[in-house]
Design a protein around this motif. Structure first.
Motif, PDB file in Angstrom:
ATOM      1  N   ARG A 107       6.841  23.776   8.643  1.00  0.00           N
ATOM      2  CA  ARG A 107       5.735  23.387   9.516  1.00  0.00           C
ATOM      3  C   ARG A 107       4.514  24.255   9.214  1.00  0.00           C
ATOM      4  O   ARG A 107       4.431  25.407   9.625  1.00  0.00           O
ATOM      5  CB  ARG A 107       6.126  23.540  10.982  1.00  0.00           C
ATOM      6  CG  ARG A 107       5.041  23.079  11.961  1.00  0.00           C
ATOM      7  CD  ARG A 107       5.511  23.209  13.397  1.00  0.00           C
ATOM      8  NE  ARG A 107       5.748  24.604  13.753  1.00  0.00           N
ATOM      9  CZ  ARG A 107       6.432  24.994  14.829  1.00  0.00           C
ATOM     10  NH1 ARG A 107       6.989  24.094  15.604  1.00  0.00           N
ATOM     11  NH2 ARG A 107       6.584  26.277  15.089  1.00  0.00           N
ATOM     12  N   GLY A 108       3.559  23.702   8.458  1.00  0.00           N
ATOM     13  CA  GLY A 108       2.258  24.329   8.275  1.00  0.00           C
ATOM     14  C   GLY A 108       2.250  25.569   7.421  1.00  0.00           C
ATOM     15  O   GLY A 108       1.289  26.346   7.477  1.00  0.00           O
ATOM     16  N   SER A 109       3.302  25.801   6.632  1.00  0.00           N
ATOM     17  CA  SER A 109       3.327  27.001   5.798  1.00  0.00           C
ATOM     18  C   SER A 109       3.790  26.620   4.393  1.00  0.00           C
ATOM     19  O   SER A 109       3.747  25.457   4.005  1.00  0.00           O
ATOM     20  CB  SER A 109       4.214  28.080   6.424  1.00  0.00           C
ATOM     21  OG  SER A 109       5.524  27.600   6.629  1.00  0.00           O
ATOM     22  N   PHE A 153       9.977  27.974   9.248  1.00  0.00           N
ATOM     23  CA  PHE A 153       8.698  28.009   9.944  1.00  0.00           C
ATOM     24  C   PHE A 153       7.690  28.924   9.272  1.00  0.00           C
ATOM     25  O   PHE A 153       6.523  28.889   9.604  1.00  0.00           O
ATOM     26  CB  PHE A 153       8.900  28.475  11.385  1.00  0.00           C
ATOM     27  CG  PHE A 153       9.623  27.491  12.234  1.00  0.00           C
ATOM     28  CD1 PHE A 153      10.956  27.687  12.556  1.00  0.00           C
ATOM     29  CD2 PHE A 153       8.984  26.364  12.724  1.00  0.00           C
ATOM     30  CE1 PHE A 153      11.630  26.775  13.355  1.00  0.00           C
ATOM     31  CE2 PHE A 153       9.651  25.461  13.521  1.00  0.00           C
ATOM     32  CZ  PHE A 153      10.983  25.669  13.835  1.00  0.00           C
ATOM     33  N   SER A 154       8.105  29.800   8.386  1.00  0.00           N
ATOM     34  CA  SER A 154       7.187  30.780   7.814  1.00  0.00           C
ATOM     35  C   SER A 154       7.163  30.689   6.314  1.00  0.00           C
ATOM     36  O   SER A 154       7.978  30.012   5.700  1.00  0.00           O
ATOM     37  CB  SER A 154       7.604  32.198   8.236  1.00  0.00           C
ATOM     38  OG  SER A 154       8.909  32.463   7.769  1.00  0.00           O
ATOM     39  N   MET A 155       6.189  31.406   5.699  1.00  0.00           N
ATOM     40  CA  MET A 155       6.108  31.428   4.249  1.00  0.00           C
ATOM     41  C   MET A 155       7.349  32.100   3.686  1.00  0.00           C
ATOM     42  O   MET A 155       7.726  33.190   4.084  1.00  0.00           O
ATOM     43  CB  MET A 155       4.862  32.187   3.800  1.00  0.00           C
ATOM     44  CG  MET A 155       3.566  31.504   4.183  1.00  0.00           C
ATOM     45  SD  MET A 155       2.146  32.380   3.516  1.00  0.00           S
ATOM     46  CE  MET A 155       0.799  31.437   4.249  1.00  0.00           C
ATOM     47  N   CYS A 156       7.984  31.421   2.719  1.00  0.00           N
ATOM     48  CA  CYS A 156       9.201  31.956   2.141  1.00  0.00           C
ATOM     49  C   CYS A 156       9.180  31.787   0.635  1.00  0.00           C
ATOM     50  O   CYS A 156       8.631  30.813   0.119  1.00  0.00           O
ATOM     51  CB  CYS A 156      10.434  31.243   2.708  1.00  0.00           C
ATOM     52  SG  CYS A 156      10.691  31.542   4.463  1.00  0.00           S
ATOM     53  N   SER A 157       9.783  32.731  -0.072  1.00  0.00           N
ATOM     54  CA  SER A 157       9.833  32.692  -1.522  1.00  0.00           C
ATOM     55  C   SER A 157      11.282  32.779  -1.967  1.00  0.00           C
ATOM     56  O   SER A 157      12.025  33.643  -1.493  1.00  0.00           O
ATOM     57  CB  SER A 157       9.026  33.858  -2.113  1.00  0.00           C
ATOM     58  OG  SER A 157       9.083  33.853  -3.520  1.00  0.00           O
ATOM     59  N   TYR A 158      11.682  31.866  -2.869  1.00  0.00           N
ATOM     60  CA  TYR A 158      13.066  31.784  -3.296  1.00  0.00           C
ATOM     61  C   TYR A 158      13.150  31.660  -4.803  1.00  0.00           C
ATOM     62  O   TYR A 158      12.263  31.102  -5.459  1.00  0.00           O
ATOM     63  CB  TYR A 158      13.756  30.572  -2.654  1.00  0.00           C
ATOM     64  CG  TYR A 158      13.692  30.571  -1.148  1.00  0.00           C
ATOM     65  CD1 TYR A 158      14.459  31.460  -0.407  1.00  0.00           C
ATOM     66  CD2 TYR A 158      12.853  29.695  -0.477  1.00  0.00           C
ATOM     67  CE1 TYR A 158      14.396  31.479   0.979  1.00  0.00           C
ATOM     68  CE2 TYR A 158      12.770  29.712   0.907  1.00  0.00           C
ATOM     69  CZ  TYR A 158      13.549  30.606   1.631  1.00  0.00           C
ATOM     70  OH  TYR A 158      13.476  30.623   2.997  1.00  0.00           O
ATOM     71  N   ILE A 202       9.707  38.385   0.535  1.00  0.00           N
ATOM     72  CA  ILE A 202      10.982  38.791  -0.043  1.00  0.00           C
ATOM     73  C   ILE A 202      11.642  37.592  -0.713  1.00  0.00           C
ATOM     74  O   ILE A 202      11.731  36.509  -0.154  1.00  0.00           O
ATOM     75  CB  ILE A 202      11.905  39.356   1.042  1.00  0.00           C
ATOM     76  CG1 ILE A 202      11.290  40.632   1.642  1.00  0.00           C
ATOM     77  CG2 ILE A 202      13.294  39.649   0.482  1.00  0.00           C
ATOM     78  CD1 ILE A 202      12.060  41.182   2.801  1.00  0.00           C
ATOM     79  N   THR A 203      12.099  37.787  -1.946  1.00  0.00           N
ATOM     80  CA  THR A 203      12.751  36.724  -2.694  1.00  0.00           C
ATOM     81  C   THR A 203      14.232  36.681  -2.343  1.00  0.00           C
ATOM     82  O   THR A 203      14.910  37.703  -2.313  1.00  0.00           O
ATOM     83  CB  THR A 203      12.583  36.944  -4.202  1.00  0.00           C
ATOM     84  OG1 THR A 203      11.191  36.926  -4.506  1.00  0.00           O
ATOM     85  CG2 THR A 203      13.281  35.862  -4.993  1.00  0.00           C
TER      86      THR A 203
END
Length: 640
Positions: free
Chosen positions: A37-39, A18-23, A6-7
């Motif tokens: 961390r690691g994503s 901590f997780s994959m994020c899209s901005y 989710i953008t």
């Protein structure tokens, strides 16, 4: 599409990610931070690290990807921090390319100064500025990191390739250019938390801190020959994420890539390089600063698969096989291994490219970026050796800027055979035959690779248009005959054998064929031995897959045998079936005719004196009246 998160639009960060994020955009206010961390963090817009205390931390191979088009637009006085490990030994080089520049409020990528962007980790987010010295040897301890400025150089068209240019710790380097830096001696066992010690294995950890690079980055290239390597520019991966090296090489060497099908066609955005990447391998452990004691060289990568999203071919640099005292060198790659994977180039990895125009720019683009952690299975390695892993499956889902669905593409390399050539039992060179139906028998840009050091006095290679190549990529045909050449300016004992076979099952045998003696040498189960003395032999030998010599499968081979008696200095041909023999000829290893007997009468054996021959290896050819041939290698020695 690959980006499925989710953008969001953020105005301020003061959180841990901590997780994959899209901005759409990343803005970090002063006294705030982002911790990954690691994503992966993905921004379709720019990153603004607003204040001097605005920070972004990438840990455990966390990466930042950006999807902007055109020039970079990041800005801010804060810093992104990303770790990378290099050679620990103070004698060994790494080739680097900084993923960050000096922090600045101005929009766009910044040049970097090593003494300002390279740090020593002292904790998960804490750091210490290293000391840069003019001495030859850097050191690492639990209290401090000292780096030698003496070995920090760049190599670029800006110097007209006239020499390596010293950068040191205080010199400014523009984005996209690489640099050399030797490692350090000593050990830093500082525990920096979840990313473990500062010297994992045989590596030294560095913290790159500054404004993250992004967007189009121009890398100047040219075709002026220099004293070291012609037309080369030291560059690398300039982003805080991995890149698909295939895309960079193909699109800058005249190819167009279909990002849906992976199909490669002529007509790329730019056409300024030869489509090869050259990686420096400094064999470990290095033991001296003296140039003549270096054990290193350039490995070569080409994106020669049938599509742009499957691994290309990496041809290893030469390596030692024996120590000076004759004991095996356990630090060289053992026969039958592939030492590195190069398709996804990791953060800060440097390599050279070769220009093909008088002046131009290769362009690094955001669309080449992908979230791939380091590892052999992922085809992504910094300059460190690891055991290979080869699988048959397609890629797993790979997050990437271009929106490529990697799950549709194989992670297998094209079928290939690697030959290992050992010179005087001292070092081994690798050359590769790869098979791709979309190529030709001649030179194909980004599919074939010239020898990285073409002026070597002792060499073995594939001659294409009288130019030495270490990788030849061509369509496979069971009847194919691939020219193979040798050269040496001194007496050199050469051994050739198959070192590794990758995804190839189209032929059971691999031969070196001597066109002068018509001998076939099975180099898959044994080695071919040759003595080369002050000569270039480029039209006599070839690699093939079928032994068409009649003597290889004829009746005469089953009934004749040859014995060399060195005490009596006599060669005996045994002919128990009394086959009618037309001739017997003997050649030395260079192909010179040294003995010939014709019109032999039919009898059970023939004795031929070898007393006039020098010690050495010879080939005896026996031809019967039906045209069938028998050939055998014999060794003549003097027995006291």
């Amino acid at each position: 599409m690959v980006m499925r998160k989710i953008t969001q639009v953020l105005t301020t960060f003061s959180v841990v990610v901590f997780s994959m994020c899209s901005y759409a955009q990343v803005y970090v206010s002063n006294n705030s931070f982002v911790y990954n961390r690691g994503s992966m963090i993905y921004s379709t817009g720019n990153v603004e690290l607003n204040g001097a205390n605005s920070n972004m931390y990438l840990r455990n191979e966390g990466q930042l990807l950006q999807g902007g088009i055109g020039a970079g637009t990041n800005l801010g006085l804060g810093a992104l921090s990303v770790f990378q490990e290099g050679t620990q030994n103070n004698f060994g080089y790494n080739y680097w390319c900084s993923p960050v520049g000096v922090s600045a409020a101005a929009v766009g990528n910044s040049s970097f100064i090593l003494s300002q962007v390279v740090k020593r980790p002292t904790g998960l987010t804490a750091f210490q500025t290293p000391t840069f010295i003019t001495g030859l040897n850097g050191t690492s301890t639990p209290a401090a990191l000292t780096i030698s400025s003496y070995w920090i150089f760049q190599y670029s068209v800006a110097n007209n390739y006239s020499a390596w240019s010293s950068v040191g710790g205080a010199g400014s380097v523009i984005p996209g250019l690489g640099f050399t830096m030797k490692g350090v001696s000593g050990s830093d066992n500082t525990d920096v938390g979840e990313v473990a010690l500062n010297n994992p294995g045989s590596s030294q950890r560095y913290d790159f801190r500054g404004k993250p690079n992004e967007g189009n980055i121009n890398i100047a290239v040219g075709n002026t020959a220099g004293p070291d390597y012609p037309n080369r520019t030291l560059t690398g991966n300039p982003y805080p994420s991995a890149i698909n090296l295939n895309l960079f090489l193909l699109e800058n060497s005249g190819y167009n890539v279909n990002y849906t099908t992976g199909v490669v066609t002529v007509g790329g955005p730019t056409n300024v390089i030869n489509g090869n990447a050259y990686f420096w391998e400094h064999q470990k452990p290095a033991t001296s600063h003296f140039l003549n004691a270096y054990v290193g060289g350039y490995g070569t990568y080409v994106p020669n698969n049938v599509n742009a999203f499957s691994p290309g071919t990496y041809n290893n640099a030469p390596w030692n096989t024996y120590n000076p005292d004759g004991t095996p060198n356990t630090f060289g790659a053992p026969a039958g291994t592939e030492r590195y994977k190069r398709m996804f180039t990791p953060v800060a990895q440097g390599f050279k490219i070769q220009g093909t125009v008088v002046a131009g720019n290769a362009i690094m683009r955001n669309r080449y970026r992908a979230f791939v952690k380091e590892g052999v299975a992922n085809n992504s390695e910094f300059e460190r050796m690891a055991a290979p892993q080869i699988g048959d499956a397609n890629w797993e889902d790979i997050q990437n800027v271009a929106g490529v669905d990697y799950t549709q593409f194989s992670k297998n390399q094209v079928p290939q055979i690697k030959l290992h050539i050992t010179f005087n039992n001292e070092y081994t060179k690798e050359v590769t035959m790869a098979f791709n139906p979309n190529t030709t028998d001649g030179y194909d840009v980004a599919m074939d690779a010239q020898s990285s050091q073409q002026t070597d006095a002792v060499d073995a290679y594939f001659p294409i248009d009288q130019v030495p190549y270490v990788i030849t990529t061509l369509p496979f045909d069971i009847n194919k005959r691939i020219p193979f050449a040798f050269k040496s300016d001194v007496q050199t004992a050469v051994k050739v054998q198959v070192g590794q076979i990758i995804n190839f099952d189209q032929a059971n045998k691999v031969y070196i064929h001597d066109k002068v003696t018509d001998m076939y040498y099975d180099i898959k189960s044994d080695y071919f031995l040759l003595n080369v003395n002050n000569s270039v032999i480029d039209n006599r030998y070839e690699v093939t897959f079928i032994a068409n010599s009649l003597g290889d499968s004829s009746t005469i081979k089953e009934v004749l045998s040859v014995v060399q008696n060195n005490e009596k200095q006599t060669l005996t041909i045994f002919n128990p079936s009394v086959v009618s023999i037309k001739s017997a000829t003997m050649y030395d290893i260079s192909g010179k005719l040294v003995l010939q007997k014709v019109d032999l009468e039919s009898k059970e054996s023939y004795d031929i004196s070898t007393s006039t021959l020098s010690e050495g290896v010879y080939i005896i050819n026996v031809l019967d009246v039906n045209g069938e041939k028998f050939a055998q290698k014999v060794i003549v020695e003097r027995v006291e």
